[in-house]
Scaffold this motif. Structure first.
Motif, PDB file in Angstrom:
ATOM      1  N   SER A 242      -7.492   6.116  -7.128  1.00 22.53           N
ATOM      2  CA  SER A 242      -6.852   5.257  -6.137  1.00 22.53           C
ATOM      3  C   SER A 242      -7.727   5.090  -4.895  1.00 22.53           C
ATOM      4  O   SER A 242      -7.866   3.991  -4.363  1.00 22.53           O
ATOM      5  CB  SER A 242      -5.489   5.829  -5.745  1.00 22.53           C
ATOM      6  N   ARG A 243      -8.316   6.167  -4.438  1.00 20.31           N
ATOM      7  CA  ARG A 243      -9.169   6.083  -3.238  1.00 20.31           C
ATOM      8  C   ARG A 243     -10.407   5.236  -3.506  1.00 20.31           C
ATOM      9  O   ARG A 243     -10.807   4.437  -2.663  1.00 20.31           O
ATOM     10  CB  ARG A 243      -9.547   7.479  -2.763  1.00 20.31           C
TER      11      ARG A 243
ATOM     12  N   THR B  81      -9.407   1.617  -3.555  1.00 25.78           N
ATOM     13  CA  THR B  81      -9.171   1.155  -2.194  1.00 25.78           C
ATOM     14  C   THR B  81     -10.498   0.812  -1.515  1.00 25.78           C
ATOM     15  O   THR B  81     -10.628  -0.224  -0.861  1.00 25.78           O
ATOM     16  CB  THR B  81      -8.401   2.210  -1.377  1.00 25.78           C
TER      17      THR B  81
ATOM     18  N   SER C 197       0.826  -1.202   0.000  1.00 28.24           N
ATOM     19  CA  SER C 197       0.000   0.000   0.000  1.00 28.24           C
ATOM     20  C   SER C 197       0.859   1.251   0.000  1.00 28.24           C
ATOM     21  O   SER C 197       1.869   1.320   0.697  1.00 28.24           O
ATOM     22  CB  SER C 197      -0.923   0.014   1.219  1.00 28.24           C
ATOM     23  N   ARG C 198       0.421   2.216  -0.739  1.00 24.87           N
ATOM     24  CA  ARG C 198       1.084   3.522  -0.729  1.00 24.87           C
ATOM     25  C   ARG C 198       0.698   4.308   0.518  1.00 24.87           C
ATOM     26  O   ARG C 198       1.269   5.341   0.807  1.00 24.87           O
ATOM     27  CB  ARG C 198       0.658   4.315  -1.970  1.00 24.87           C
ATOM     28  N   TYR C 199      -0.323   3.838   1.231  1.00 23.59           N
ATOM     29  CA  TYR C 199      -0.901   4.611   2.322  1.00 23.59           C
ATOM     30  C   TYR C 199      -0.440   4.176   3.712  1.00 23.59           C
ATOM     31  O   TYR C 199      -0.938   4.673   4.700  1.00 23.59           O
ATOM     32  CB  TYR C 199      -2.425   4.545   2.239  1.00 23.59           C
TER      33      TYR C 199
ATOM     34  N   SER D 287       4.091   6.045  -0.226  1.00 26.22           N
ATOM     35  CA  SER D 287       3.804   7.344  -0.812  1.00 26.22           C
ATOM     36  C   SER D 287       3.160   7.175  -2.175  1.00 26.22           C
ATOM     37  O   SER D 287       3.621   6.362  -2.975  1.00 26.22           O
ATOM     38  CB  SER D 287       5.094   8.152  -0.979  1.00 26.22           C
ATOM     39  N   PRO D 288       2.106   7.945  -2.461  1.00 32.67           N
ATOM     40  CA  PRO D 288       1.529   7.900  -3.798  1.00 32.67           C
ATOM     41  C   PRO D 288       2.334   8.707  -4.802  1.00 32.67           C
ATOM     42  O   PRO D 288       2.024   8.706  -5.985  1.00 32.67           O
ATOM     43  CB  PRO D 288       0.136   8.502  -3.611  1.00 32.67           C
TER      44      PRO D 288
ATOM     45  N   LYS E 157      -5.491  10.453  -7.818  1.00 29.33           N
ATOM     46  CA  LYS E 157      -5.727  10.269  -6.378  1.00 29.33           C
ATOM     47  C   LYS E 157      -7.156   9.773  -6.125  1.00 29.33           C
ATOM     48  O   LYS E 157      -7.367   8.871  -5.307  1.00 29.33           O
ATOM     49  CB  LYS E 157      -5.487  11.581  -5.633  1.00 29.33           C
TER      50      LYS E 157
ATOM     51  N   LYS F  34      -6.868  -0.152   4.567  1.00 25.64           N
ATOM     52  CA  LYS F  34      -7.191   1.150   5.123  1.00 25.64           C
ATOM     53  C   LYS F  34      -7.295   2.149   4.000  1.00 25.64           C
ATOM     54  O   LYS F  34      -6.501   2.156   3.082  1.00 25.64           O
ATOM     55  CB  LYS F  34      -6.113   1.612   6.106  1.00 25.64           C
ATOM     56  N   THR F  35      -8.285   3.000   4.098  1.00 21.71           N
ATOM     57  CA  THR F  35      -8.376   4.080   3.128  1.00 21.71           C
ATOM     58  C   THR F  35      -7.528   5.233   3.622  1.00 21.71           C
ATOM     59  O   THR F  35      -7.293   5.370   4.824  1.00 21.71           O
ATOM     60  CB  THR F  35      -9.842   4.534   2.939  1.00 21.71           C
ATOM     61  N   PRO F  36      -7.062   6.066   2.713  1.00 21.10           N
ATOM     62  CA  PRO F  36      -6.215   7.176   3.116  1.00 21.10           C
ATOM     63  C   PRO F  36      -6.953   8.189   3.983  1.00 21.10           C
ATOM     64  O   PRO F  36      -8.105   8.281   3.993  1.00 21.10           O
ATOM     65  CB  PRO F  36      -5.797   7.798   1.785  1.00 21.10           C
TER      66      PRO F  36
END
Length: 132
Positions: A115-116, A119, A96-98, A103-104, A112, A130-132
């Motif tokens: 991606s959300r 997710t 995960s980037r989060y 990092s995204p 962005k 986990k969502t950002p």
């Protein structure tokens, strides 16, 4: 290739590159790299369909563990040993980037949002995501 080799030097591994019949010399490049690295290329005659690309790459190996990553290095090869160790105890591992240290990068607003949304869509199959 060198970064993957450095990360997986103590493992038996192979790299499968899936190419959508590009005219950028990928086949020739991989043929040259195969003299030094355990790499092969699957050339598909159709373009697009990212999920199918992944499945075609997975089908081209009989390895116990399979890690899918993009060639643009948004997924750093240096995390591969951590993923392999996690796969030794789990059926599925997702980077995960989060998470801390992730990092995204410098994404545009549309990327962005995509991606959300992705997710959120993953939550039913990966409820600990986990969502950002």
């Amino acid at each position: 290739m060198e970064r993957i080799q450095n990360s997986l030097a103590k493992y038996d591994y192979e790299i499968v590159i899936v190419d959508d019949n590009s005219a950028d010399g990928s086949e020739e490049l991989v043929s040259g790299l195969a003299k030094k690295y355990p790499v092969k290329i699957i050339v598909r005659k159709i373009k697009g369909d990212y999920p199918r690309q992944s499945w075609d790459g997975i089908a081209a190996t009989d390895s116990e563990f399979v890690i899918v990553m993009d060639a643009d290095l948004q997924h750093p090869p240096e995390v591969l040993p951590d993923i392999v160790r996690a796969l030794e105890n789990h059926d599925f591992v997702m980077g995960s980037r989060y998470i801390k240290g992730g990092s995204p990068g410098e994404w545009k607003t549309v990327r962005k949002i995509v991606s959300r949304v992705a997710t959120l869509l993953a939550l039913p199959i990966a409820p600990k995501s986990k969502t950002p």
